[in-house]
Design an enzyme around this catalytic site. Structure first.
Site, PDB file in Angstrom:
ATOM      1  N   GLU A  24     -38.405   4.516  27.785  1.00 54.74           N
ATOM      2  CA  GLU A  24     -37.337   3.493  28.805  1.00 54.74           C
ATOM      3  C   GLU A  24     -36.356   3.153  29.142  1.00 54.74           C
ATOM      4  O   GLU A  24     -36.148   2.368  28.318  1.00 54.74           O
ATOM      5  CB  GLU A  24     -38.696   2.556  28.631  1.00 54.74           C
ATOM      6  CG  GLU A  24     -39.871   3.176  28.984  1.00 54.74           C
ATOM      7  CD  GLU A  24     -39.939   3.149  30.227  1.00 54.74           C
ATOM      8  OE1 GLU A  24     -39.617   3.111  31.771  1.00 54.74           O
ATOM      9  OE2 GLU A  24     -41.569   3.808  30.915  1.00 54.74           O
TER      10      GLU A  24
ATOM     11  N   CYS B  23     -33.188  -4.285  32.932  1.00 53.24           N
ATOM     12  CA  CYS B  23     -33.050  -3.132  33.473  1.00 53.24           C
ATOM     13  C   CYS B  23     -32.861  -2.625  35.151  1.00 53.24           C
ATOM     14  O   CYS B  23     -32.489  -1.739  35.690  1.00 53.24           O
ATOM     15  CB  CYS B  23     -34.616  -2.427  32.702  1.00 53.24           C
ATOM     16  SG  CYS B  23     -36.095  -2.882  33.126  1.00 53.24           S
TER      17      CYS B  23
HETATM   18  P1  NAD Z   1     -30.022  -0.974  22.762  1.00 48.28           P
HETATM   19  O1  NAD Z   1     -30.223   0.411  22.881  1.00 48.28           O
HETATM   20  O2  NAD Z   1     -29.277  -0.830  21.908  1.00 48.28           O
HETATM   21  O3  NAD Z   1     -31.576  -0.958  21.466  1.00 48.28           O
HETATM   22  C1  NAD Z   1     -32.468  -1.403  22.020  1.00 48.28           C
HETATM   23  C2  NAD Z   1     -33.235  -0.814  20.680  1.00 48.28           C
HETATM   24  O4  NAD Z   1     -32.327  -0.012  19.376  1.00 48.28           O
HETATM   25  C3  NAD Z   1     -33.302  -2.214  19.659  1.00 48.28           C
HETATM   26  O5  NAD Z   1     -34.153  -1.968  18.602  1.00 48.28           O
HETATM   27  C4  NAD Z   1     -31.754  -1.796  18.982  1.00 48.28           C
HETATM   28  O6  NAD Z   1     -32.258  -2.032  16.946  1.00 48.28           O
HETATM   29  C5  NAD Z   1     -32.432  -0.205  18.226  1.00 48.28           C
HETATM   30  N1  NAD Z   1     -31.296   0.280  18.180  1.00 48.28           N
HETATM   31  C6  NAD Z   1     -29.934   0.087  18.748  1.00 48.28           C
HETATM   32  N2  NAD Z   1     -29.204   1.005  18.066  1.00 48.28           N
HETATM   33  C7  NAD Z   1     -29.959   1.821  17.435  1.00 48.28           C
HETATM   34  C8  NAD Z   1     -29.388   3.522  16.608  1.00 48.28           C
HETATM   35  N3  NAD Z   1     -27.906   3.393  16.597  1.00 48.28           N
HETATM   36  N4  NAD Z   1     -30.413   4.128  16.253  1.00 48.28           N
HETATM   37  C9  NAD Z   1     -31.413   3.557  15.991  1.00 48.28           C
HETATM   38  N5  NAD Z   1     -31.651   2.401  16.881  1.00 48.28           N
HETATM   39  C10 NAD Z   1     -30.840   1.319  17.829  1.00 48.28           C
HETATM   40  O7  NAD Z   1     -30.591  -1.625  24.457  1.00 48.28           O
HETATM   41  P2  NAD Z   1     -30.267  -3.153  24.320  1.00 48.28           P
HETATM   42  O8  NAD Z   1     -28.520  -3.539  24.189  1.00 48.28           O
HETATM   43  O9  NAD Z   1     -31.146  -4.043  23.628  1.00 48.28           O
HETATM   44  O10 NAD Z   1     -30.743  -3.744  25.466  1.00 48.28           O
HETATM   45  C11 NAD Z   1     -30.436  -2.739  26.880  1.00 48.28           C
HETATM   46  C12 NAD Z   1     -30.507  -1.527  27.195  1.00 48.28           C
HETATM   47  O11 NAD Z   1     -32.229  -1.200  27.545  1.00 48.28           O
HETATM   48  C13 NAD Z   1     -30.314  -1.563  28.686  1.00 48.28           C
HETATM   49  O12 NAD Z   1     -29.462  -0.309  29.031  1.00 48.28           O
HETATM   50  C14 NAD Z   1     -31.265  -1.358  29.918  1.00 48.28           C
HETATM   51  O13 NAD Z   1     -31.576  -1.263  30.516  1.00 48.28           O
HETATM   52  C15 NAD Z   1     -32.160  -1.004  28.907  1.00 48.28           C
HETATM   53  N6  NAD Z   1     -34.001  -1.455  29.525  1.00 48.28           N
HETATM   54  C16 NAD Z   1     -34.318  -0.637  30.116  1.00 48.28           C
HETATM   55  C17 NAD Z   1     -36.145  -0.794  30.240  1.00 48.28           C
HETATM   56  C18 NAD Z   1     -37.702  -0.196  30.821  1.00 48.28           C
HETATM   57  O14 NAD Z   1     -38.095  -0.503  30.794  1.00 48.28           O
HETATM   58  N7  NAD Z   1     -36.276   0.703  31.723  1.00 48.28           N
HETATM   59  C19 NAD Z   1     -36.651  -2.610  30.041  1.00 48.28           C
HETATM   60  C20 NAD Z   1     -35.440  -3.061  29.289  1.00 48.28           C
HETATM   61  C21 NAD Z   1     -34.028  -2.910  29.016  1.00 48.28           C
END
Ligand code: NAD
Length: 469
Positions: free
Chosen positions: A213, A247
């Site tokens: 997602e 998002c």
């Molecule tokens: P992110 O991808 O930075 O982090 C999400 C998760 O991944 C966190 O639990 C984090 O600890 C983990 N993570 C971060 N870096 C990692 C790595 N290198 N390896 C493994 N895991 C890692 O996202 P965010 O900043 O928390 O959220 C924002 C993003 O999420 C935006 O792009 C937004 O559009 C998207 N989002 C999508 C939805 C949806 O339902 N489609 C909903 C909310 C947010």
């Protein structure tokens, strides 16, 4: 005391076969533990505090965008689980006469859920309740950035479940990387497309199935027939709720040139009406959230500075207060594609406005970016709506409103390619956590007539069989 993650996975694997054989009532009882917890006012107080500390989220939004959504999904599960949970009979083609075919949705086993910080409770617990409803054991890793809410989730889950059923593992990317080394049976990841790629490559090592997602740039088209006062107000709210860190927030506006001036005026006055009705400034409004942390504040500030340096015009907003992590709803025009603000997901309260004269230009603008999570269309012209939808793939579309994409469990929620794969909400989410096992049960008869030794009669029979299929 929760053991290390390898021990958790080992114990959850043993427990998974027990969880997988629970009947609907027993699965539902587990889901309802979460509902009951969130109905307790005392527990809610802790949540209000956690979300205030993470995002300065107002209580109304804690209910509207976090708790309420989880509860509505739970009541949807309550109404429907008995239907999803049973064998689904399918019709049988003539050549298979004597057999009965059905699909059995069975749990995948032990699943990993990873969630982001922007709706930290909702985006952790909505997939969790579907994973439990489908009969899985779960490891949940909430975001380290919304640390207060993550701690709240951990406390809550520890009270409600044994760790060999549901375990919460807190931590940053290092912890996430360790988790991703383990052979889960499914990973449900919500986050950025950038990290989504990391997750996908890690999942490939174990051929683990995935739900991604993700996010991206969701355009908001406003044509010459749109009701501008109404749509500007809706958009002002959509871009400001959670400080634009959603998002499905409209990322940029593509508006018919003839409507731009009116839109800007209406957007400005809507922001004043929503967040500055007392005239003391949006920064004083108790209803306006904050940017999650200094890293994201700096990222947004540099998107803004880069746009201004490349001749973007500030139409309204533009107030940045780092100490307070405050950024006002900000409208910019004179936008060009070389600006960073047009090259990455904004995920904050900055809104670039691009104009068009001929509707064919809209598609050119959208096609410069990967397929979005949402494509918003404001129009009162059916032909225009069809034109903007055709040939512009998106995870979902809302017409004449914003944000509603995550609110109807009868609709699948999720992206396409860069904005995600697999779907959340309702039966679609239950399916993500289920293996669709196909079962053919022979009751009588056989295919013996087409067994060897082969001859002209067998050949005729085989040809006939496939004609009847
Ligand atoms: P992110 O991808 O930075 O982090 C999400 C998760 O991944 C966190 O639990 C984090 O600890 C983990 N993570 C971060 N870096 C990692 C790595 N290198 N390896 C493994 N895991 C890692 O996202 P965010 O900043 O928390 O959220 C924002 C993003 O999420 C935006 O792009 C937004 O559009 C998207 N989002 C999508 C939805 C949806 O339902 N489609 C909903 C909310 C947010």
């Amino acid at each position: 005391m929760q053991p290390d993650i390898r021990t958790i996975l080992g114990s959850q694997r043993e427990e998974a076969s027990i969880l997988g054989s629970l009947d609907t009532k027993e699965r539902l009882e587990r889901v309802l533990r979460i509902d009951n917890y969130l109905r307790n006012e005392k527990n809610l107080q802790g949540l209000y505090e956690a979300l205030y500390n993470d995002l300065r989220k107002p209580e109304v939004e804690v209910i509207a965008t976090e708790v309420g959504i989880i509860q509505s999904q739970i009541s949807y599960i309550k109404k429907n689980l008995h239907k999803w949970d049973r064998d689904h009979k399918v019709s049988t083609p003539l050549p298979l006469l004597g057999t009965r075919s059905y699909i059995r949705y069975e749990p995948k086993g032990v699943v990993l859920i990873m969630s982001p910080w922007n709706f930290p409770l909702n985006l952790s617990l909505v997939p969790l309740v579907y994973a439990i409803a489908a009969g899985n054991a779960v490891v949940l890793k909430p975001s380290e950035m919304s640390s207060h809410t993550s701690a709240y989730i951990r406390k809550m889950i520890t009270e409600l479940f044994r760790w060999n059923e549901v375990a919460v593992v807190e931590g940053d990317a290092t912890v996430a990387t360790k988790l991703l080394e383990l052979p889960f049976d499914h990973i449900f990841f919500t986050g950025s497309p950038h990290v989504g790629k990391v997750i996908m490559s890690k999942a490939a090592e174990h051929l683990t199935s995935l739900t991604l997602e993700l996010g991206g740039k969701s355009p908001a088209i406003i044509d010459e027939t749109a009701n501008i006062p109404q749509i500007a107000r809706r958009l002002a709210w959509a871009k400001s709720i959670n400080c634009g860190q959603t998002c499905v927030t409209p990322d940029y506006v593509i508006i018919h040139d003839s409507k731009k001036r009116e839109f800007i005026e209406e957007f400005r006055s809507s922001i004043t009406e929503l967040y500055n009705s007392s005239g003391t400034g949006t920064e004083k409004s108790p209803d306006y959230c904050r940017i999650i942390n200094h890293r994201h504040f700096k990222r947004l500030n540099s998107l803004y500075q880069d746009a201004i340096e490349k001749n973007a015009h500030l139409l309204t907003g533009g107030n940045f207060e780092e100490e307070e992590l405050f950024i006002s709803p900000t409208l910019l025009d004179n936008i060009s594609e070389d600006m960073s603000i047009m090259q990455e997901e904004i995920f904050g309260p900055l809104l670039p406005v691009i104009t068009y004269n001929d509707r064919s230009e809209v598609k050119d603008i959208i096609h410069r970016h990967p397929n979005p999570l949402m494509l918003y269309i404001a129009s009162r012209d059916g032909k225009n709506i069809k034109f903007f939808m055709d040939g512009n793939p998106a995870g979902g579309t809302i017409i004449n409103d914003y944000m509603l994409g995550y609110s109807n469990p009868n609709l699948p929620f999720g992206g396409i390619n860069n904005s995600g794969m697999g779907k959340s909400l309702g039966f679609h989410c239950f399916m993500e956590f289920s293996n669709k096992r196909s079962v053919i049960h022979r009751k009588w008869g056989s295919l013996g007539l087409i067994y060897p030794p082969y001859n002209d009669r067998v050949l005729w029979m085989v040809k006939a069989l496939y004609r009847w299929m």
